[in-house]
Motif scaffolding. Structure first.
Motif, PDB file in Angstrom:
ATOM      1  N   ALA A  15       0.868  -1.339   0.024  1.00 37.57           N
ATOM      2  CA  ALA A  15       0.033  -0.051  -0.055  1.00 37.57           C
ATOM      3  C   ALA A  15       0.827   1.410   0.060  1.00 37.57           C
ATOM      4  O   ALA A  15       0.456   2.148  -0.449  1.00 37.57           O
ATOM      5  N   LEU A  16       2.153   1.015   0.355  1.00 38.93           N
ATOM      6  CA  LEU A  16       3.033   2.426   0.144  1.00 38.93           C
ATOM      7  C   LEU A  16       2.998   2.964  -1.293  1.00 38.93           C
ATOM      8  O   LEU A  16       3.217   4.189  -1.409  1.00 38.93           O
ATOM      9  N   LEU A  17       2.702   2.129  -2.301  1.00 37.19           N
ATOM     10  CA  LEU A  17       2.562   2.477  -3.727  1.00 37.19           C
ATOM     11  C   LEU A  17       1.491   3.699  -3.780  1.00 37.19           C
ATOM     12  O   LEU A  17       2.086   4.877  -4.547  1.00 37.19           O
ATOM     13  N   ARG A  18       0.763   4.103  -2.920  1.00 39.43           N
ATOM     14  CA  ARG A  18      -0.256   4.932  -2.692  1.00 39.43           C
ATOM     15  C   ARG A  18      -0.073   6.035  -1.749  1.00 39.43           C
ATOM     16  O   ARG A  18      -1.156   6.508  -1.078  1.00 39.43           O
ATOM     17  N   GLY A  19       1.002   5.899  -0.798  1.00 38.96           N
ATOM     18  CA  GLY A  19       1.139   6.590   0.268  1.00 38.96           C
ATOM     19  C   GLY A  19       0.464   5.990   1.513  1.00 38.96           C
ATOM     20  O   GLY A  19       0.176   6.668   2.504  1.00 38.96           O
ATOM     21  N   ARG A  20       0.118   4.781   1.263  1.00 39.21           N
ATOM     22  CA  ARG A  20      -0.618   4.310   2.548  1.00 39.21           C
ATOM     23  C   ARG A  20       0.275   3.073   3.060  1.00 39.21           C
ATOM     24  O   ARG A  20       1.228   2.715   2.591  1.00 39.21           O
ATOM     25  N   ALA A  21      -0.047   2.766   4.448  1.00 38.21           N
ATOM     26  CA  ALA A  21       0.921   1.751   5.231  1.00 38.21           C
ATOM     27  C   ALA A  21      -0.331   0.527   5.510  1.00 38.21           C
ATOM     28  O   ALA A  21      -1.318   0.830   5.938  1.00 38.21           O
ATOM     29  N   VAL A  22       0.565  -0.477   5.671  1.00 39.48           N
ATOM     30  CA  VAL A  22      -0.151  -1.565   6.097  1.00 39.48           C
ATOM     31  C   VAL A  22       0.337  -2.297   7.410  1.00 39.48           C
ATOM     32  O   VAL A  22       1.504  -2.738   7.466  1.00 39.48           O
ATOM     33  N   ALA A  80       0.134  10.471   9.764  1.00 48.19           N
ATOM     34  CA  ALA A  80      -0.037   9.289  10.348  1.00 48.19           C
ATOM     35  C   ALA A  80      -0.208   8.725   8.645  1.00 48.19           C
ATOM     36  O   ALA A  80      -0.622   9.411   7.677  1.00 48.19           O
ATOM     37  N   MET A  81      -0.016   7.081   8.653  1.00 50.46           N
ATOM     38  CA  MET A  81      -0.652   6.467   7.477  1.00 50.46           C
ATOM     39  C   MET A  81      -1.517   5.459   7.880  1.00 50.46           C
ATOM     40  O   MET A  81      -1.410   5.125   9.246  1.00 50.46           O
ATOM     41  N   CYS A  82      -2.359   4.792   7.101  1.00 50.33           N
ATOM     42  CA  CYS A  82      -3.447   4.006   7.448  1.00 50.33           C
ATOM     43  C   CYS A  82      -3.394   3.065   6.315  1.00 50.33           C
ATOM     44  O   CYS A  82      -3.272   3.179   5.297  1.00 50.33           O
ATOM     45  N   ASP A  83      -3.912   1.833   6.739  1.00 48.50           N
ATOM     46  CA  ASP A  83      -4.401   0.827   5.925  1.00 48.50           C
ATOM     47  C   ASP A  83      -5.548   1.146   5.169  1.00 48.50           C
ATOM     48  O   ASP A  83      -6.629   1.770   6.120  1.00 48.50           O
ATOM     49  N   SER A  84      -5.575   0.919   3.796  1.00 51.10           N
ATOM     50  CA  SER A  84      -6.946   1.131   3.180  1.00 51.10           C
ATOM     51  C   SER A  84      -8.170   0.481   3.776  1.00 51.10           C
ATOM     52  O   SER A  84      -9.120   1.077   3.586  1.00 51.10           O
ATOM     53  N   ASP A  85      -7.853  -0.548   4.332  1.00 51.34           N
ATOM     54  CA  ASP A  85      -9.091  -1.402   4.908  1.00 51.34           C
ATOM     55  C   ASP A  85      -9.305  -0.875   6.256  1.00 51.34           C
ATOM     56  O   ASP A  85     -10.225  -1.427   6.951  1.00 51.34           O
ATOM     57  N   ALA A  86      -8.561  -0.151   6.794  1.00 48.85           N
ATOM     58  CA  ALA A  86      -8.713   0.515   8.491  1.00 48.85           C
ATOM     59  C   ALA A  86      -8.376   1.735   8.365  1.00 48.85           C
ATOM     60  O   ALA A  86      -7.435   2.373   9.299  1.00 48.85           O
ATOM     61  N   PRO A  87      -9.073   2.772   7.780  1.00 54.76           N
ATOM     62  CA  PRO A  87      -8.769   4.099   7.635  1.00 54.76           C
ATOM     63  C   PRO A  87      -8.784   4.922   8.863  1.00 54.76           C
ATOM     64  O   PRO A  87      -8.481   5.833   8.927  1.00 54.76           O
ATOM     65  N   GLU A 141       3.000  11.658   0.582  1.00 59.81           N
ATOM     66  CA  GLU A 141       1.677  11.953   1.349  1.00 59.81           C
ATOM     67  C   GLU A 141       1.482  11.588   2.489  1.00 59.81           C
ATOM     68  O   GLU A 141       1.623  10.150   2.833  1.00 59.81           O
ATOM     69  N   PHE A 142       0.941  12.366   3.539  1.00 55.29           N
ATOM     70  CA  PHE A 142       0.549  11.698   5.010  1.00 55.29           C
ATOM     71  C   PHE A 142      -0.896  12.564   5.201  1.00 55.29           C
ATOM     72  O   PHE A 142      -1.152  13.376   4.958  1.00 55.29           O
ATOM     73  N   LYS A 143      -1.443  11.739   6.002  1.00 54.52           N
ATOM     74  CA  LYS A 143      -2.580  11.829   6.690  1.00 54.52           C
ATOM     75  C   LYS A 143      -2.182  12.878   8.012  1.00 54.52           C
ATOM     76  O   LYS A 143      -0.973  12.777   8.544  1.00 54.52           O
ATOM     77  N   ILE A 144      -3.000  13.743   8.234  1.00 53.75           N
ATOM     78  CA  ILE A 144      -2.742  14.776   9.726  1.00 53.75           C
ATOM     79  C   ILE A 144      -3.935  14.406  10.399  1.00 53.75           C
ATOM     80  O   ILE A 144      -4.944  14.207  10.242  1.00 53.75           O
ATOM     81  N   TRP A 145      -3.454  13.551  11.492  1.00 56.70           N
ATOM     82  CA  TRP A 145      -4.245  13.039  12.598  1.00 56.70           C
ATOM     83  C   TRP A 145      -4.392  13.730  13.983  1.00 56.70           C
ATOM     84  O   TRP A 145      -3.268  14.395  14.555  1.00 56.70           O
ATOM     85  N   ARG A 167      -6.819  23.837  12.199  1.00 50.14           N
ATOM     86  CA  ARG A 167      -8.250  23.616  12.127  1.00 50.14           C
ATOM     87  C   ARG A 167      -8.752  22.795  10.871  1.00 50.14           C
ATOM     88  O   ARG A 167      -8.841  23.212   9.892  1.00 50.14           O
ATOM     89  N   LYS A 168      -9.116  21.522  11.306  1.00 48.22           N
ATOM     90  CA  LYS A 168      -9.650  20.810  10.193  1.00 48.22           C
ATOM     91  C   LYS A 168      -8.728  20.363   8.976  1.00 48.22           C
ATOM     92  O   LYS A 168      -9.088  20.271   7.595  1.00 48.22           O
ATOM     93  N   LEU A 169      -7.513  20.589   9.163  1.00 43.14           N
ATOM     94  CA  LEU A 169      -6.485  19.872   8.235  1.00 43.14           C
ATOM     95  C   LEU A 169      -6.302  18.626   8.360  1.00 43.14           C
ATOM     96  O   LEU A 169      -6.250  17.935   9.537  1.00 43.14           O
ATOM     97  N   PHE A 170      -6.431  17.878   7.176  1.00 44.93           N
ATOM     98  CA  PHE A 170      -6.557  16.322   7.231  1.00 44.93           C
ATOM     99  C   PHE A 170      -5.462  15.481   6.457  1.00 44.93           C
ATOM    100  O   PHE A 170      -5.207  14.174   6.487  1.00 44.93           O
ATOM    101  N   GLN A 171      -4.581  16.339   5.678  1.00 49.04           N
ATOM    102  CA  GLN A 171      -3.590  15.826   4.808  1.00 49.04           C
ATOM    103  C   GLN A 171      -2.673  16.735   4.375  1.00 49.04           C
ATOM    104  O   GLN A 171      -2.990  17.997   4.162  1.00 49.04           O
ATOM    105  N   ALA A 172      -1.305  16.289   4.261  1.00 51.18           N
ATOM    106  CA  ALA A 172      -0.286  17.125   3.712  1.00 51.18           C
ATOM    107  C   ALA A 172       0.647  16.378   2.888  1.00 51.18           C
ATOM    108  O   ALA A 172       0.938  15.245   3.210  1.00 51.18           O
TER     109      ALA A 172
END
Length: 421
Positions: free
Chosen positions: A15-22, A104-111, A91-95, A146-151
């Motif tokens: 999943a790192l190919l799309r900037g996600r982690a598993v 943060a990074m998330c598994d696409s099956d557990a966002p 690309e990173f999620k902002i948590w 405020r309400k920032l969710f991705q960088a």
């Protein structure tokens, strides 16, 4: 936790190919809810196992072909990546966890199960430098937080950087003022995005500069935020060198810079921002390239001007439309200023999406003497080669490790028309 096998490590990186982690197990995902974060995220670099991982990926890539298409006598030209700091974009999620904010990074099956990212060793030195600085800036003021969710980070080997901040709210003058102050302090360009809104401070692109044999100066590429760019700059430069070599020689040892310009012409399908076009155009009398994306066509035209490429024309057409036009089909308005009959096309380069070219475009390509095929999916490359190899032989095969420590492997094939007795 016992050590993971090589195959498991590669699979857990997919999943790192799309900037996600598993996370490697559901148990690990549940464990994240403890403080501090304890989930195992496979974003670590593994220099000690790099050679083994690349050998396994290469073997898997060749296995798609079989000996009839790709005999053992055809060697693999292997292009290795740097072991760390190789990704020019990330690309990173902002948590947000109460008053605390983190990458943060998330598994696409557990966002909803984030895994905190403190450092990202695969990222460029510039991204790793900016990550804590940007986080400090956005957490220092509620206007940016405020309400920032991705960088999203887009950088170059020379330190150029654009940081995009994505929000679940509309951005106002107060945001612009604070973001502009951050931009000045960090020496970067900043983009704010929200629904149907884009604020750019100061520009929305970076300029990568690459050394290409045969060019007196560095080749520059304008790379737009939000558009496709080659993520691994070191491998991208090696892909350019290989494509230039394959376009003119069956022998990888030939010095392309010493060869004379061909008296015939070159066609490229799926040219994007002109990444390969600019490097290969000087080898030929004229070049015709196609790309369907309007923004990519604009970037390619800009890149050609900046690099002094004057023998190339880009048409905003799909590969299928150009095939139809060259075969005398319907007339296309976007070709009204291009005389297709003036081209003596002998060599074609294709760099299709993961789905490959398909049967119709593959059949079209068989009319050319030389086919340089760049692929981000060895499976579809092998499928298309079943059509291409009815008239051509694979003379060279290469792999480019754009994404170390993941299952993904870029590949290239040179196909030359069979000689008749």
């Amino acid at each position: 936790m016992p050590p993971l096998s090589l195959t498991t490590r590669l699979a857990s990186s997919r999943a790192l190919l799309r900037g996600r982690a598993v996370p490697t197990s559901s148990r690990a995902r549940r464990a994240f809810r403890a403080t501090p974060c304890t989930a195992r995220l496979d974003v670590d670099i593994r220099p000690a196992s790099y050679d083994d991982e690349l050998r396994e990926k290469t073997a898997q890539a060749r296995a798609w072909f079989g000996p009839a298409l790709l005999p053992a006598s055809t060697p693999t030209e292997t292009f290795e990546s740097a072991r760390e700091s190789f990704r020019m974009r990330a690309e990173f999620k902002i948590w947000h966890d109460g008053p605390r904010t983190y990458y943060a990074m998330c598994d696409s099956d557990a966002p909803k199960d984030p895994v905190e990212i403190v450092d990202f060793p695969m990222a460029s030195e510039r991204i790793r430098e900016l990550m804590p600085l940007v986080l400090k800036e956005v957490t220092a003021t509620e206007t940016l937080r405020r309400k920032l969710f991705q960088a999203n980070f887009l950088t170059t080997t020379t330190g150029d950087a654009v940081v995009s901040l994505l929000y679940h709210r509309q951005l106002d003058d107060a945001w612009r003022a604070d973001a502009d102050a951050m931009r000045t302090r960090l020496g970067i360009d900043v983009i704010g995005r929200a629904r149907k809104q884009k604020l750019t401070l100061d520009k929305d692109f970076v300029v990568e500069r690459v050394r290409v044999d045969g060019f007196r100066d560095l080749v520059s590429y304008k790379q737009l935020e939000g558009s496709f760019t080659q993520p691994n700059a070191g491998i991208a430069a090696q892909m350019l060198a290989w494509a230039r070599s394959a376009a003119v020689s069956d022998d990888p040892n030939v010095d392309v810079s010493s060869t004379s310009t061909s008296t015939r012409d070159f066609l490229e399908l799926y040219c994007g921002n002109g990444h390969f076009t600019i490097a290969l155009a000087p080898l030929f009398r004229k070049c015709l390239a196609t790309e369907i994306s309007k923004t990519s066509v604009s970037a390619a035209q800009n890149n050609m001007r900046e690099n002094g490429i004057e023998n190339c024309v880009i048409a905003r057409l799909s590969a299928e439309e150009l095939c139809d036009a060259l075969d005398g089909g319907r007339e296309y308005t976007r070709l009204k200023d291009i005389d297709l009959t003036s081209y003596d096309l002998q060599t074609i380069l294709v760099d299709p999406p993961r789905a490959g070219m398909g049967e119709s475009v593959s059949n079209f390509c068989t009319r050319f003497d030389r086919i340089v095929y760049i692929s981000c999916n060895p499976e579809t490359l092998a499928r298309d080669c079943e059509t291409l190899c009815q008239t051509h032989d694979i003379k060279r095969f290469a792999v480019f490790d754009q994404f170390p420590y993941t299952p993904h492997l870029e590949s290239g094939a040179l196909l030359v028309k069979k000689t008749t007795a």
